[in-house]
Design a protein around this motif. Structure first.
Motif, PDB file in Angstrom:
ATOM      1  N   GLY A  23       0.694  -1.528   0.134  1.00 41.11           N
ATOM      2  CA  GLY A  23       0.279  -0.080   0.249  1.00 41.11           C
ATOM      3  C   GLY A  23       0.928   1.371  -0.117  1.00 41.11           C
ATOM      4  N   ASP A  24       2.160   1.243   0.276  1.00 40.07           N
ATOM      5  CA  ASP A  24       2.827   2.282   0.312  1.00 40.07           C
ATOM      6  C   ASP A  24       2.961   2.781  -1.068  1.00 40.07           C
ATOM      7  OD1 ASP A  24       3.641   1.962   3.188  1.00 40.07           O
ATOM      8  OD2 ASP A  24       5.246   1.533   2.675  1.00 40.07           O
ATOM      9  N   LEU A  25       3.273   4.597  -1.056  1.00 41.18           N
ATOM     10  CA  LEU A  25       3.013   4.383  -2.363  1.00 41.18           C
ATOM     11  C   LEU A  25       5.068   4.877  -2.355  1.00 41.18           C
ATOM     12  CD1 LEU A  25       0.401   7.310  -2.659  1.00 41.18           C
ATOM     13  CD2 LEU A  25       0.682   4.886  -3.524  1.00 41.18           C
ATOM     14  N   VAL A  70       4.449  -3.687  -7.616  1.00 36.01           N
ATOM     15  CA  VAL A  70       4.100  -1.906  -8.065  1.00 36.01           C
ATOM     16  C   VAL A  70       3.073  -2.309  -9.025  1.00 36.01           C
ATOM     17  CG1 VAL A  70       5.838  -0.639  -6.987  1.00 36.01           C
ATOM     18  CG2 VAL A  70       5.826  -1.519  -9.325  1.00 36.01           C
ATOM     19  N   THR A  73       0.033   4.145 -11.384  1.00 38.66           N
ATOM     20  CA  THR A  73      -1.404   5.207 -10.608  1.00 38.66           C
ATOM     21  C   THR A  73      -1.512   6.172 -11.597  1.00 38.66           C
ATOM     22  OG1 THR A  73      -0.413   7.008  -9.313  1.00 38.66           O
ATOM     23  CG2 THR A  73      -1.588   4.977  -7.993  1.00 38.66           C
ATOM     24  N   ARG A 102       2.516   2.322  -6.026  1.00 36.60           N
ATOM     25  CA  ARG A 102       1.717   1.547  -5.352  1.00 36.60           C
ATOM     26  C   ARG A 102       2.168  -0.338  -4.843  1.00 36.60           C
ATOM     27  NH1 ARG A 102      -3.130   2.428  -5.884  1.00 36.60           N
ATOM     28  NH2 ARG A 102      -3.771   4.084  -4.601  1.00 36.60           N
TER      29      ARG A 102
END
Length: 137
Positions: A23-25, A70, A73, A102
């Protein structure tokens, strides 16, 4: 082949030494994994595990080498550091975006390159740097 047969989700990877969670960007504005560690105006990903492995192996820092799965987005474009300017087409499936990536997973079992291959790659990058090439922007 029907259109249903040709619809596959494209998989992207990001090699680094950063410790990230699901969930980290990965976003612009952070220090680069490479070179002078300047803040990046692009984030990078690749469609090949080999290119991601190189990214992890060449990243600066003392943390463990990590390969993240990843998803983009926003729009991506071919990474000019590794495409037509230096190689015909985009053989490493390397891309960049101004929008975040993401983290959706991590590849935990992968085979790295030999110490000799890494030494040769670092030597080649150093020669490019001495020649004035901007490797990552």
């Amino acid at each position: 082949m029907s259109s249903a047969d040709s619809v596959f989700r494209r998989q992207f990877f990001h090699g680094t030494r950063a410790d990230l969670q699901h969930g980290d960007l990965i976003a612009v504005g952070y220090a680069s994994n490479y070179g002078e560690r300047k803040a990046l105006s692009w984030v990078y990903c690749t469609g090949t595990l080999d290119a991601a492995i190189w990214g992890a192996e060449l990243a600066v820092g003392s943390g463990p080498e990590r390969i993240y799965i990843v998803e983009t987005t926003g729009p991506t474009e071919d990474d000019p550091n590794l495409t037509d300017k230096k190689f015909p087409g985009n053989p490493t499936l390397s891309y960049r975006s101004r929008d975040p990536l993401r983290v959706v997973g991590e590849v935990t079992k992968w085979q790295g390159h030999s110490p000799d291959q890494i030494r040769q790659m670092r030597g080649g990058l150093e020669r490019l740097k001495k020649g004035g090439a901007e490797i990552i922007d």
